[in-house]
Design an enzyme around this catalytic site. Structure first.
Site, PDB file in Angstrom:
ATOM      1  N   ASP A 107     -10.383  16.834 -48.215  1.00  0.00           N
ATOM      2  CA  ASP A 107     -11.101  15.907 -47.333  1.00  0.00           C
ATOM      3  C   ASP A 107     -10.536  15.935 -45.916  1.00  0.00           C
ATOM      4  O   ASP A 107     -10.601  14.942 -45.202  1.00  0.00           O
ATOM      5  CB  ASP A 107     -11.057  14.496 -47.909  1.00  0.00           C
ATOM      6  N   GLU A 108     -10.000  17.083 -45.521  1.00  0.00           N
ATOM      7  CA  GLU A 108      -9.425  17.228 -44.185  1.00  0.00           C
ATOM      8  C   GLU A 108     -10.259  18.189 -43.341  1.00  0.00           C
ATOM      9  O   GLU A 108     -10.605  19.282 -43.781  1.00  0.00           O
ATOM     10  CB  GLU A 108      -7.983  17.725 -44.269  1.00  0.00           C
TER      11      GLU A 108
END
Length: 183
Positions: A107-108
């Site tokens: 989720d980066e």
């Protein structure tokens, strides 16, 4: 030279051309995240470095979704995929043609914008990233921590140093709670 000889002489060249096309397509696919369509780290890094070198006022951003694991655990991985895709679209849309966005993994996300003054502004980005996402009739709360760095303000304006500074700023934002972004 007869037609048969010309045709058989051209077959190896045709084979190599097809092979080269397939390799180029595989390389392009490897540099794009299959879920979001954004560049992967490998596809993004060289472009980001060129933008920083060419534009001294460039801005580097790191984005990390807050409590993303809870979305997957509560609503399932398809819901998490919907959140990731929406985040990618929002970040990419904010960059527009002035920058390049990437999904670094999980989720980066990251982005480099050559002309930050030509975007809608950081407040607009934060607002977009913190907007809910709908998945199968469920409204999912989304929040992101964002860290920013102007490489031109660093002693050595490299992508590595800018990402490191943006990472520190992002974790400082996480330390101050959700929806509290910093740069």
């Amino acid at each position: 030279m007869d037609t048969y000889t010309m045709a058989t002489a051209g077959l190896p060249a045709l084979g190599w051309a097809l092979h080269g096309g397939l390799l180029a397509r595989r390389l392009a696919t490897a540099r794009r995240d299959p879920l979001t369509g954004l560049h992967t780290r490998a596809g993004w890094t060289a472009r980001a470095e060129r933008l920083i070198a060419k534009h001294p006022g460039a801005l580097v951003l790191l984005v990390d979704l807050d409590d993303f694991k809870a979305v997957n655990d509560t609503h399932g991985h398809a819901a998490g995929d919907t959140v990731l895709t929406a985040t990618a679209q929002r970040l990419s849309g904010w960059c527009g043609r002035h920058g390049i966005a990437a999904r670094l993994g999980g989720d980066e996300f990251a982005a480099v914008v050559a002309h930050p003054d030509r975007t809608a502004g950081l407040l607009a980005l934060w607002s977009a990233l913190d907007s809910p996402v709908t998945h199968q009739g469920h409204v999912l709360a989304v929040s992101a921590s964002v860290g920013c760095c102007y490489p031109g303000h660093l002693p050595v304006p490299t992508l590595t140093d800018a990402l490191s500074a943006a990472d520190k700023a992002m974790y400082a934002a996480k330390g101050h709670g959700r929806r509290n972004n910093t740069h």
